[in-house]
Design a protein around this motif. Structure first.
Motif, PDB file in Angstrom:
ATOM      1  N   HIS A 123       0.960  -1.170  -0.032  1.00  0.00           N
ATOM      2  CA  HIS A 123       0.116  -0.114  -0.055  1.00  0.00           C
ATOM      3  C   HIS A 123       0.828   1.061  -0.130  1.00  0.00           C
ATOM      4  CE1 HIS A 123       0.937   1.106   4.201  1.00  0.00           C
ATOM      5  NE2 HIS A 123       0.870  -0.180   4.572  1.00  0.00           N
ATOM      6  N   GLY A 124       0.255   2.438  -0.285  1.00  0.00           N
ATOM      7  CA  GLY A 124       0.684   3.588  -0.232  1.00  0.00           C
ATOM      8  C   GLY A 124       0.303   4.486   0.896  1.00  0.00           C
ATOM      9  N   TRP A 125       0.564   5.707   1.099  1.00  0.00           N
ATOM     10  CA  TRP A 125      -0.070   6.588   2.233  1.00  0.00           C
ATOM     11  C   TRP A 125      -0.197   7.946   1.529  1.00  0.00           C
ATOM     12  CZ3 TRP A 125       3.235  10.588   4.759  1.00  0.00           C
ATOM     13  CH2 TRP A 125       4.365  10.353   4.311  1.00  0.00           C
ATOM     14  N   GLU A 126      -0.228   8.919   2.566  1.00  0.00           N
ATOM     15  CA  GLU A 126      -0.401  10.420   2.014  1.00  0.00           C
ATOM     16  C   GLU A 126       0.395  10.915   1.349  1.00  0.00           C
ATOM     17  OE1 GLU A 126      -2.436  10.353   6.349  1.00  0.00           O
ATOM     18  OE2 GLU A 126      -0.638   9.598   5.176  1.00  0.00           O
ATOM     19  N   GLY A 127       1.706  10.643   1.349  1.00  0.00           N
ATOM     20  CA  GLY A 127       2.658  11.234   0.722  1.00  0.00           C
ATOM     21  C   GLY A 127       3.326  10.261  -0.453  1.00  0.00           C
ATOM     22  N   LEU A 153      -7.236  -3.848   2.502  1.00  0.00           N
ATOM     23  CA  LEU A 153      -6.873  -2.897   1.872  1.00  0.00           C
ATOM     24  C   LEU A 153      -6.483  -1.857   2.903  1.00  0.00           C
ATOM     25  CD1 LEU A 153      -9.223  -2.300  -1.176  1.00  0.00           C
ATOM     26  CD2 LEU A 153      -6.786  -3.351  -1.224  1.00  0.00           C
ATOM     27  N   TYR A 154      -5.013  -1.018   2.798  1.00  0.00           N
ATOM     28  CA  TYR A 154      -5.054   0.200   3.629  1.00  0.00           C
ATOM     29  C   TYR A 154      -5.902   0.982   3.198  1.00  0.00           C
ATOM     30  CZ  TYR A 154      -1.627   2.830   6.383  1.00  0.00           C
ATOM     31  OH  TYR A 154      -1.060   3.512   7.288  1.00  0.00           O
ATOM     32  N   TRP A 155      -6.174   1.869   4.426  1.00  0.00           N
ATOM     33  CA  TRP A 155      -7.090   3.078   4.221  1.00  0.00           C
ATOM     34  C   TRP A 155      -6.952   3.843   2.554  1.00  0.00           C
ATOM     35  CZ3 TRP A 155      -5.779   8.104   3.497  1.00  0.00           C
ATOM     36  CH2 TRP A 155      -4.669   8.354   3.586  1.00  0.00           C
ATOM     37  N   ASN A 156      -5.655   3.984   2.337  1.00  0.00           N
ATOM     38  CA  ASN A 156      -5.417   4.950   1.193  1.00  0.00           C
ATOM     39  C   ASN A 156      -6.064   4.247  -0.043  1.00  0.00           C
ATOM     40  OD1 ASN A 156      -3.679   7.031   0.185  1.00  0.00           O
ATOM     41  ND2 ASN A 156      -2.743   5.248  -0.987  1.00  0.00           N
ATOM     42  N   GLU A 157      -5.963   2.879  -0.273  1.00  0.00           N
ATOM     43  CA  GLU A 157      -6.695   2.085  -1.451  1.00  0.00           C
ATOM     44  C   GLU A 157      -7.925   1.809  -1.029  1.00  0.00           C
ATOM     45  OE1 GLU A 157      -2.366   2.211  -1.691  1.00  0.00           O
ATOM     46  OE2 GLU A 157      -3.493   1.412  -0.090  1.00  0.00           O
ATOM     47  N   TYR A 158      -8.380   1.549   0.169  1.00  0.00           N
ATOM     48  CA  TYR A 158      -9.752   1.405   0.371  1.00  0.00           C
ATOM     49  C   TYR A 158     -10.661   2.583  -0.019  1.00  0.00           C
ATOM     50  CZ  TYR A 158     -13.657  -0.600   2.716  1.00  0.00           C
ATOM     51  OH  TYR A 158     -15.120  -0.921   3.042  1.00  0.00           O
ATOM     52  N   ARG A 159      -9.988   3.933   0.155  1.00  0.00           N
ATOM     53  CA  ARG A 159     -10.867   4.960  -0.257  1.00  0.00           C
ATOM     54  C   ARG A 159     -11.026   4.966  -1.453  1.00  0.00           C
ATOM     55  NH1 ARG A 159      -9.086   9.155   4.376  1.00  0.00           N
ATOM     56  NH2 ARG A 159      -9.920   8.099   6.000  1.00  0.00           N
TER      57      ARG A 159
END
Length: 299
Positions: A123-127, A153-159
């Protein structure tokens, strides 16, 4: 307190373990707490860090890497997840087997309620975002895993609806453990509690990159495997060796099938499960009480 100390409810878990009067509002941790497994010095790349503060890391190996990078006042405490397992002990944790005998003993695997695979795509993140072919991953997971598959999924991909729907259309159960929190806002103190519950209902934990969740799954009694396209992280910091080093240093975790006892021992070491402090010791480390008289110095 450094805002990263609140990530995933870490400070709240440690406050519970330390038997603080108000664990919902943990006091300031006097230092920086490692918040995810990494192959560097315990700090996330680019994280602001005040020189001279304590750095609380998960393993002796991480402490040595931090020392080699000029970090001092580094203390091995173990991962908050290891403390959560002390608080939320499951049936397999009550075995009388030796702690180094290869992991939690599942005396009746067919009757312990575990089923299928919990898959964590990288997964990725905000940055930083991740680029890769999710459908290709889905096809490989389908070809390898024999039971039902849950995709976390991490929140970044789930959204990201496009990514979430890709896994849903594949017929997988798709979940998210919650939001990590950021800059002292929207922290979810039950993130790891939910993650532990999900891990304990699955036979296997799988990812396309060696990551924190794989070690958590092993410590919680899952078999584990790392396979598939590792994808590309935007502007990834390769200073500590990146994907090439992961394969070179932890080859035991790669492939469709791995040795459970060997991998579990690796997880215990990487998460510091054998160096978990007592509540009194941990309070002293974190600055939640005055140092005990005559206590030895910890580097």
């Amino acid at each position: 307190m450094h805002h990263a100390n609140f990530y995933y409810g870490h400070a709240h878990i440690l406050a519970r373990y330390c038997r603080l009067e108000d664990p919902v509002h943990p006091p300031r941790i006097k230092g920086y707490l490692q918040h995810g497994w990494n192959i560097g010095d315990g700090l996330a790349p680019g994280v602001p860090f005040a020189h001279g503060n304590k750095l609380f890391v998960w393993s002796e190996q991480t402490r040595r890497r931090a020392w080699s990078q000029g970090r001092r006042n580094v203390i091995v405490t173990g991962a908050p997840f290891a403390y959560l397992l002390e608080l939320e002990r499951g049936p397999e944790d009550n075995s009388t087997a030796e702690p180094n005998a290869g992991g939690p003993v599942r005396t009746n695997p067919e009757d312990d309620g575990r089923e299928g695979t919990l898959f964590y795509p990288f997964h990725g993140w905000e940055g930083q975002q991740v680029f890769g072919d999710h459908q290709r991953l889905i096809d490989e997971v389908r070809s390898v895993e024999s039971g039902p598959v849950t995709v976390c999924l991490y929140w970044n991909e789930y959204r990201t609806r496009r990514i979430r729907r890709t896994y849903e259309k594949a017929g997988f159960r798709v979940i998210c453990h919650g939001y990590r929190g950021f800059w002292w806002r929207d922290h979810d103190r039950d993130f790891l509690v939910r993650q532990l519950a999900e891990l304990r209902r699955h036979e296997r934990v799988v990812s396309n990159r060696l990551c924190t969740a794989v070690f958590y799954g092993l410590l919680a009694g899952c078999d584990a495997a790392v396979y598939g396209d590792p994808m590309i992280l935007e502007n990834a910091d390769q200073g500590f060796g990146g994907e090439i080093r992961l394969h070179a240093q932890w080859p035991e975790l790669y492939g469709y099938e791995t040795d459970r006892a060997t991998c579990h021992q690796l997880a215990r070491y990487e998460l510091g499960a054998d160096v978990v402090a007592s509540p009194e010791e941990l309070r002293q480390h974190l600055g939640w009480q005055a140092p005990l008289e005559g206590a030895s110095h910890v580097q």
